[in-house]
Design a protein around this motif. Structure first.
Motif, PDB file in Angstrom:
ATOM      1  N   GLY A  61       0.832  -1.187   0.000  1.00  0.00           N
ATOM      2  CA  GLY A  61       0.000   0.000   0.000  1.00  0.00           C
ATOM      3  C   GLY A  61       0.874   1.247   0.000  1.00  0.00           C
ATOM      4  N   LEU A  62       0.335   2.330  -0.542  1.00  0.00           N
ATOM      5  CA  LEU A  62       1.092   3.580  -0.646  1.00  0.00           C
ATOM      6  C   LEU A  62       0.123   4.739  -0.426  1.00  0.00           C
ATOM      7  CD1 LEU A  62       3.935   4.794  -1.456  1.00  0.00           C
ATOM      8  CD2 LEU A  62       3.006   4.987  -3.772  1.00  0.00           C
ATOM      9  N   ASP A  63       0.434   5.602   0.555  1.00  0.00           N
ATOM     10  CA  ASP A  63      -0.479   6.719   0.800  1.00  0.00           C
ATOM     11  C   ASP A  63       0.031   8.002   0.162  1.00  0.00           C
ATOM     12  OD1 ASP A  63       1.362   7.945   2.540  1.00  0.00           O
ATOM     13  OD2 ASP A  63       0.346   7.286   4.356  1.00  0.00           O
ATOM     14  N   GLN A  64      -0.716   9.078   0.352  1.00  0.00           N
ATOM     15  CA  GLN A  64      -0.418  10.328  -0.348  1.00  0.00           C
ATOM     16  C   GLN A  64       0.822  11.043   0.171  1.00  0.00           C
ATOM     17  OE1 GLN A  64      -4.103  12.574  -0.174  1.00  0.00           O
ATOM     18  NE2 GLN A  64      -5.247  10.953  -1.210  1.00  0.00           N
ATOM     19  N   MET A  65       1.401  10.574   1.280  1.00  0.00           N
ATOM     20  CA  MET A  65       2.688  11.088   1.753  1.00  0.00           C
ATOM     21  C   MET A  65       3.847  10.171   1.364  1.00  0.00           C
ATOM     22  SD  MET A  65       2.619  14.067   3.236  1.00  0.00           S
ATOM     23  CE  MET A  65       4.114  14.078   4.222  1.00  0.00           C
ATOM     24  N   GLY A  66       3.545   9.128   0.599  1.00  0.00           N
ATOM     25  CA  GLY A  66       4.592   8.203   0.175  1.00  0.00           C
ATOM     26  C   GLY A  66       4.929   7.142   1.194  1.00  0.00           C
ATOM     27  N   ASN A  67       4.171   7.055   2.293  1.00  0.00           N
ATOM     28  CA  ASN A  67       4.404   5.988   3.261  1.00  0.00           C
ATOM     29  C   ASN A  67       4.069   4.644   2.630  1.00  0.00           C
ATOM     30  OD1 ASN A  67       5.067   7.787   5.443  1.00  0.00           O
ATOM     31  ND2 ASN A  67       2.878   8.232   5.658  1.00  0.00           N
ATOM     32  N   MET A  68       4.942   3.653   2.841  1.00  0.00           N
ATOM     33  CA  MET A  68       4.796   2.337   2.237  1.00  0.00           C
ATOM     34  C   MET A  68       4.362   1.319   3.283  1.00  0.00           C
ATOM     35  SD  MET A  68       8.330   2.365  -0.027  1.00  0.00           S
ATOM     36  CE  MET A  68       7.973   0.793  -0.847  1.00  0.00           C
ATOM     37  N   PHE A  69       3.406   0.447   2.905  1.00  0.00           N
ATOM     38  CA  PHE A  69       2.834  -0.521   3.836  1.00  0.00           C
ATOM     39  C   PHE A  69       2.775  -1.900   3.186  1.00  0.00           C
ATOM     40  CE2 PHE A  69       0.822   3.649   4.579  1.00  0.00           C
ATOM     41  CZ  PHE A  69       1.201   3.882   5.901  1.00  0.00           C
ATOM     42  N   ALA A  70       3.682  -2.801   3.566  1.00  0.00           N
ATOM     43  CA  ALA A  70       3.718  -4.163   3.033  1.00  0.00           C
ATOM     44  C   ALA A  70       2.946  -5.080   3.980  1.00  0.00           C
ATOM     45  CB  ALA A  70       5.153  -4.642   2.881  1.00  0.00           C
ATOM     46  N   ARG A  71       1.845  -5.649   3.513  1.00  0.00           N
ATOM     47  CA  ARG A  71       0.897  -6.367   4.367  1.00  0.00           C
ATOM     48  C   ARG A  71       0.964  -7.877   4.153  1.00  0.00           C
ATOM     49  NH1 ARG A  71      -4.829  -4.916   6.350  1.00  0.00           N
ATOM     50  NH2 ARG A  71      -5.942  -6.904   6.499  1.00  0.00           N
ATOM     51  N   ARG A  72       1.136  -8.592   5.258  1.00  0.00           N
ATOM     52  CA  ARG A  72       0.984 -10.049   5.284  1.00  0.00           C
ATOM     53  C   ARG A  72      -0.348 -10.341   5.965  1.00  0.00           C
ATOM     54  NH1 ARG A  72       2.140 -14.851   8.481  1.00  0.00           N
ATOM     55  NH2 ARG A  72       3.106 -16.462   7.166  1.00  0.00           N
ATOM     56  N   GLU A  73      -1.225 -11.020   5.287  1.00  0.00           N
ATOM     57  CA  GLU A  73      -2.580 -11.196   5.773  1.00  0.00           C
ATOM     58  C   GLU A  73      -2.630 -12.037   7.044  1.00  0.00           C
ATOM     59  OE1 GLU A  73      -5.168  -9.661   4.898  1.00  0.00           O
ATOM     60  OE2 GLU A  73      -4.456  -8.742   3.040  1.00  0.00           O
ATOM     61  N   GLY A  74      -3.650 -11.762   7.863  1.00  0.00           N
ATOM     62  CA  GLY A  74      -3.949 -12.571   9.023  1.00  0.00           C
ATOM     63  C   GLY A  74      -5.144 -13.466   8.747  1.00  0.00           C
ATOM     64  N   THR A  75      -5.496 -14.287   9.706  1.00  0.00           N
ATOM     65  CA  THR A  75      -6.618 -15.211   9.518  1.00  0.00           C
ATOM     66  C   THR A  75      -7.963 -14.569   9.809  1.00  0.00           C
ATOM     67  OG1 THR A  75      -6.420 -16.024  11.804  1.00  0.00           O
ATOM     68  CG2 THR A  75      -5.167 -17.192  10.085  1.00  0.00           C
ATOM     69  N   ASP A  76      -7.983 -13.468  10.564  1.00  0.00           N
ATOM     70  CA  ASP A  76      -9.228 -12.793  10.919  1.00  0.00           C
ATOM     71  C   ASP A  76      -9.352 -11.524  10.084  1.00  0.00           C
ATOM     72  OD1 ASP A  76     -11.350 -11.419  12.004  1.00  0.00           O
ATOM     73  OD2 ASP A  76     -10.763 -11.734  14.094  1.00  0.00           O
ATOM     74  N   PRO A  77     -10.289 -11.507   9.133  1.00  0.00           N
ATOM     75  CA  PRO A  77     -10.398 -10.328   8.253  1.00  0.00           C
ATOM     76  C   PRO A  77     -10.824  -9.061   8.998  1.00  0.00           C
ATOM     77  CG  PRO A  77     -12.248 -11.837   7.915  1.00  0.00           C
ATOM     78  CD  PRO A  77     -11.273 -12.544   8.811  1.00  0.00           C
ATOM     79  N   ASP A  78     -11.348  -9.207  10.213  1.00  0.00           N
ATOM     80  CA  ASP A  78     -11.788  -8.043  10.975  1.00  0.00           C
ATOM     81  C   ASP A  78     -10.753  -7.557  11.988  1.00  0.00           C
ATOM     82  OD1 ASP A  78     -14.310  -8.000   9.699  1.00  0.00           O
ATOM     83  OD2 ASP A  78     -15.048  -9.576  11.050  1.00  0.00           O
ATOM     84  N   ALA A  79      -9.655  -8.291  12.132  1.00  0.00           N
ATOM     85  CA  ALA A  79      -8.630  -7.935  13.123  1.00  0.00           C
ATOM     86  C   ALA A  79      -7.755  -6.799  12.600  1.00  0.00           C
ATOM     87  CB  ALA A  79      -7.772  -9.150  13.461  1.00  0.00           C
ATOM     88  N   LEU A  80      -7.523  -5.799  13.435  1.00  0.00           N
ATOM     89  CA  LEU A  80      -6.644  -4.699  13.032  1.00  0.00           C
ATOM     90  C   LEU A  80      -5.202  -5.183  12.921  1.00  0.00           C
ATOM     91  CD1 LEU A  80      -7.974  -1.728  15.211  1.00  0.00           C
ATOM     92  CD2 LEU A  80      -8.360  -2.140  12.772  1.00  0.00           C
ATOM     93  N   PRO A  81      -4.446  -4.660  11.953  1.00  0.00           N
ATOM     94  CA  PRO A  81      -3.068  -5.113  11.760  1.00  0.00           C
ATOM     95  C   PRO A  81      -2.115  -4.614  12.853  1.00  0.00           C
ATOM     96  CG  PRO A  81      -3.964  -4.117   9.753  1.00  0.00           C
ATOM     97  CD  PRO A  81      -4.899  -3.771  10.870  1.00  0.00           C
ATOM     98  N   VAL A  82      -1.054  -5.389  13.058  1.00  0.00           N
ATOM     99  CA  VAL A  82       0.091  -4.964  13.855  1.00  0.00           C
ATOM    100  C   VAL A  82       1.121  -4.401  12.879  1.00  0.00           C
ATOM    101  CG1 VAL A  82       1.937  -5.667  15.412  1.00  0.00           C
ATOM    102  CG2 VAL A  82      -0.346  -6.696  15.622  1.00  0.00           C
ATOM    103  N   TYR A  83       1.511  -3.161  13.081  1.00  0.00           N
ATOM    104  CA  TYR A  83       2.453  -2.490  12.189  1.00  0.00           C
ATOM    105  C   TYR A  83       3.848  -2.526  12.803  1.00  0.00           C
ATOM    106  CZ  TYR A  83      -1.275  -0.700   9.202  1.00  0.00           C
ATOM    107  OH  TYR A  83      -2.325  -0.593   8.316  1.00  0.00           O
TER     108      TYR A  83
END
Length: 416
Positions: A61-83
């Motif tokens: 993922g890439l936001d409008q400030m150029g911050n980059m977010f590489a996501r490895r999925e979890g098993t719970d689609p509703d669980a908030l990610p650990v960054y």
């Protein structure tokens, strides 16, 4: 059968090789790095990080400030990610590890979990924050500050470098301006691994720093105006020497910081003298005073004393003086639960550790305002950082990333 968290170890050789490969991009002149934010070298480093993340089956993922977010999925689609993460940009004469260790340590967690086929309830996201250093575009931690609601995006886009180039224009130029709204992501927790940038861990013989607090910071840009004149033909008593005025103010800065010993510090690292000619008495001096303390009242007192004492010095010398606060943040107390996760991880793995107050600013300081946050630190040789001679050992890097991984994975919750 669920894999015990205590059995998890990162691949130290792979982490070290990644650090060395990233260091090939934007090499410095003395063995370190010059990969300043939003330069072509920064773009190249970002591309390599993205390639590694995609090879680890992560979405970027890439936001409008150029911050980059590489996501490895979890098993719970509703669980908030650990960054987990830090920054890839460097000082003009920076080292190979400041920030980079935290980003690639986050990537190494994702790789290790893939190697061991471990699933977590919460997604895990490895992050690269834009412009942490603040050298080219002040202030430091700019993009994480926008994410945390401290700065507006419009204000950040208008920041200019020494050549008058704007942050927003340069972000678009290098091709790393995303569409995602900054700060829209919600976090379960955030962890940052960083070299200490100080001498305490090495001096105490400790493997791990458990960061409980972050010092507050205040940057005040001081402009002293006098009169350009010939160094040889201007009588001493008729000079309006802005350089001399700056020298006297800097001596006062030293005394102000010492008056709050031992935890307060103060200095000026960014200094410009005009016209900066050998045979011209300086008519203008511009410098930034950096005060830090874990006590907000001390920071405020130092700011007030600076304005009072510097104004008196300028008045006595017949010089003009102005002050502009260009950056800063209040002292930070990190989340007790996340800090405990770091401490417990170090104890489980048998690494020696101690509590630390971070003397430097980090992206974690801003993210702490919007999510539970903690930091892990490893030693660096002689406490040296923001210098091409900055150095750590593979063993220190491995220990720090081991503790980081266990704290992150414990928080993300392993599932069968």
């Amino acid at each position: 059968m669920t894999t015990p968290v205590s059995n998890l170890r990162i691949n130290g050789d792979r982490l070290w090789d990644s650090l060395m490969d990233m260091a090939k991009i934007g090499p410095g002149v003395a063995g370190g790095n010059n990969r300043q934010t939003l330069t072509d070298e920064d773009a190249e480093g970002r591309a390599l990080f993205q390639q590694w993340c995609e090879n680890a089956d992560c979405s970027m993922g890439l936001d409008q400030m150029g911050n980059m977010f590489a996501r490895r999925e979890g098993t719970d689609p509703d669980a908030l990610p650990v960054y987990v993460g830090s920054h890839l940009d460097t000082q003009p004469t920076g080292g190979k590890y400041d920030g980079i260790l935290g980003v690639l340590g986050g990537l190494e967690i994702l790789r290790t979990l893939n190697d061991m086929d471990i699933k977590t309830k919460h997604p895990i996201v490895a992050t690269n924050w834009t412009n942490e250093e603040g050298t080219r575009f002040a202030p430091a931690m700019l993009a994480s500050g926008v994410f945390g609601g401290v700065h507006t995006q419009e204000w950040a886009y208008d920041r200019e470098d020494a050549e008058g180039k704007k942050f927003g224009d340069e972000l678009a130029r290098i091709g790393w301006q995303g569409d995602e709204e900054v700060g829209a992501r919600k976090m379960h927790a955030f962890f940052e691994l960083h070299i200490e940038q100080g001498p305490i861990l090495e001096a105490e013989g400790k493997d791990i720093g458990v960061v409980t607090h972050g010092q507050g910071l205040s940057w005040t840009e001081v402009t002293i105006t006098g009169r350009d004149s010939h160094t040889g033909s201007t009588p001493m008593l008729m000079r309006k020497n802005a350089g001399l005025g700056m020298a006297r103010v800097l001596e006062a800065v030293e005394q102000i910081a010492l008056s709050h010993a031992p935890h307060a510090v103060g200095a000026a690292g960014h200094i410009d003298i005009y016209p900066n000619s050998r045979n011209v008495i300086p008519g203008k001096a511009v410098f930034t005073v950096d005060f830090r303390s874990p006590d907000l009242s001390v920071i405020k007192d130092m700011e007030n004393k600076l304005r009072e004492v510097a104004s008196a010095i300028a008045g006595q010398m017949g010089l003009g003086i102005t002050f502009e606060k260009t950056g800063g943040f209040d002292p930070v107390e990190f989340d007790e639960g996340c800090v405990t996760a770091v401490r417990n991880a170090a104890e489980r793995m048998g690494y020696s550790h101690m509590n630390l107050i971070s003397g430097a600013g980090h992206d974690a300081c801003w993210i702490n305002g919007v999510a539970p946050t903690a930091m892990v630190m490893c030693p660096c040789v002689g406490g040296l950082s923001h210098n091409e001679a900055e150095d750590i050992s593979k063993e220190w890097a491995t220990a720090g990333a081991d503790v980081l991984m266990q704290a992150v994975v414990e928080t993300a919750e392993i599932v069968e």
